[in-house]
Scaffold this active site. Sequence first.
Site, PDB file in Angstrom:
ATOM      1  N   ASP A 191     -19.293 114.078  27.181  1.00  0.00           N
ATOM      2  CA  ASP A 191     -20.035 112.848  27.457  1.00  0.00           C
ATOM      3  C   ASP A 191     -19.051 111.685  27.409  1.00  0.00           C
ATOM      4  O   ASP A 191     -18.022 111.760  26.738  1.00  0.00           O
ATOM      5  CB  ASP A 191     -21.108 112.619  26.389  1.00  0.00           C
ATOM      6  CG  ASP A 191     -22.258 113.601  26.520  1.00  0.00           C
ATOM      7  OD1 ASP A 191     -22.141 114.551  27.310  1.00  0.00           O
ATOM      8  OD2 ASP A 191     -23.263 113.421  25.817  1.00  0.00           O
ATOM      9  N   HIS A 267     -15.500 120.438  26.249  1.00  0.00           N
ATOM     10  CA  HIS A 267     -15.602 121.788  26.794  1.00  0.00           C
ATOM     11  C   HIS A 267     -14.595 121.983  27.918  1.00  0.00           C
ATOM     12  O   HIS A 267     -13.959 121.034  28.375  1.00  0.00           O
ATOM     13  CB  HIS A 267     -17.017 122.027  27.327  1.00  0.00           C
ATOM     14  CG  HIS A 267     -18.097 121.862  26.306  1.00  0.00           C
ATOM     15  ND1 HIS A 267     -18.874 122.908  25.850  1.00  0.00           N
ATOM     16  CD2 HIS A 267     -18.541 120.761  25.639  1.00  0.00           C
ATOM     17  CE1 HIS A 267     -19.743 122.458  24.961  1.00  0.00           C
ATOM     18  NE2 HIS A 267     -19.561 121.160  24.812  1.00  0.00           N
ATOM     19  N   SER A 378     -13.392 109.213  21.248  1.00  0.00           N
ATOM     20  CA  SER A 378     -11.987 109.082  21.623  1.00  0.00           C
ATOM     21  C   SER A 378     -11.855 109.167  23.138  1.00  0.00           C
ATOM     22  O   SER A 378     -12.695 108.644  23.855  1.00  0.00           O
ATOM     23  CB  SER A 378     -11.143 110.158  20.929  1.00  0.00           C
ATOM     24  OG  SER A 378      -9.778 109.806  21.017  1.00  0.00           O
TER      25      SER A 378
END
Length: 409
Positions: A191, A267, A378
């Site tokens: 995200d 991911h 981050s």
Amino acid sequence: MAAALVRGGVAALRRSSLLSSCNFPVHENLCVRPGVLWKQPPSRTFFSDRKKLHTAPVGQVFRLRLFHVLVATGGGYAGYRKYEDYKLEQLEKRGIEVPVKLASEWEVALYKSVPTRLLSRAWGRLNQVELPTWLRKPVYSLYIWTFGVNMKEAAVEDLHHYRNLSEFFRRKLKPQARPVCCVHSVISPSDGKILNFGQVKNCEVEQVKGVTYSLESFLGPHICAEELHFSQVPAGNSFQQQLVTKEGNELYHCVIYLAPGDYHCFHSPTDWRVSHRRHFPGSLMSVNPGVARWIKELFCHNERVVLTGDWKHGFFSLTAVGATNVGSIRIYFDQDLHTNSPCYSKGSYNDFSFISNNNKEGIPMRKGEHLGEFNLGSTIVLIFEAPKDFKFHLKAGQKIRFGEALGSL
């Protein structure tokens, strides 16, 4: 700002000099050896009619005060930058283009004087402290309200389930919350917000529009072709050309910023093989869009973990960039990785190969498979090789979620 620091240091020195010139009676046991200034004893003792006074050595007082001045000034300046970032965000929401204004060398040095690595380690320790059951809901609710966290997507919505902040930050999502796009070849690994994307040109990568960093400084020296399953590339070519392994291909990049309220795991963005890990210890400055627009080569200053390998079109890399309070970067299949260690050498990096005599293929990753996590928000940077007809399906500044399409052929 620099003048203020100098004036503060001079004032501290004058105060220390004034203290040493006072005409108080000195304790008779105090001795000063010729040629050795303030070495014995470690402190001075003065007597007055009312009380006994102890003072630290002049050099120590000056060092302590100068350190405090630097930390306080650096912290205040960081707060000022946060306010400036907020104003820039408001301008962006109105559709007003914000001109680029890069930080000077002394501004970057001042920002680096803030002990962000120490603060990040302290924050990590705090995250591990188990909260009383009655305190969990108020603490997590405040965080949810501040950063706009959507707990309806969490696999466990009950806030009492999370024993500490670390567990809350690393919460898992419901399986149906992030469907993985099967049509497009590259998906978003996390995200976040798209800061920039496009082709890499002249060995420079844009962290935001108009602000670049060096491709070689970011990834480090080129890894041997045998380890990446590539054919040998002539050494005389530029660093960018050495990464492109197939004729007619180009090098592309995409920068995704994870805010504190975003899902913190990342991911695999495609089907690929990870053959090498390079860990760069470094600073832990903020990587929010305002700071990325302000500090050139910000991602090269900060601690980061670079995973490199190959996919069906050639070179592929994913880099997890650390930030303030995000010294902890975890890669699930790499148990030897330890980030934000107390000591490190400036400009150093640590290499680890997943290719061995028993494993010639490295670590195979499937699109959408769990890869790693941050302790807080981050940045993820993708740099990869693809044919010239590769197209991104993005807009700079847009919000994106893990599993959504980044681009395809």
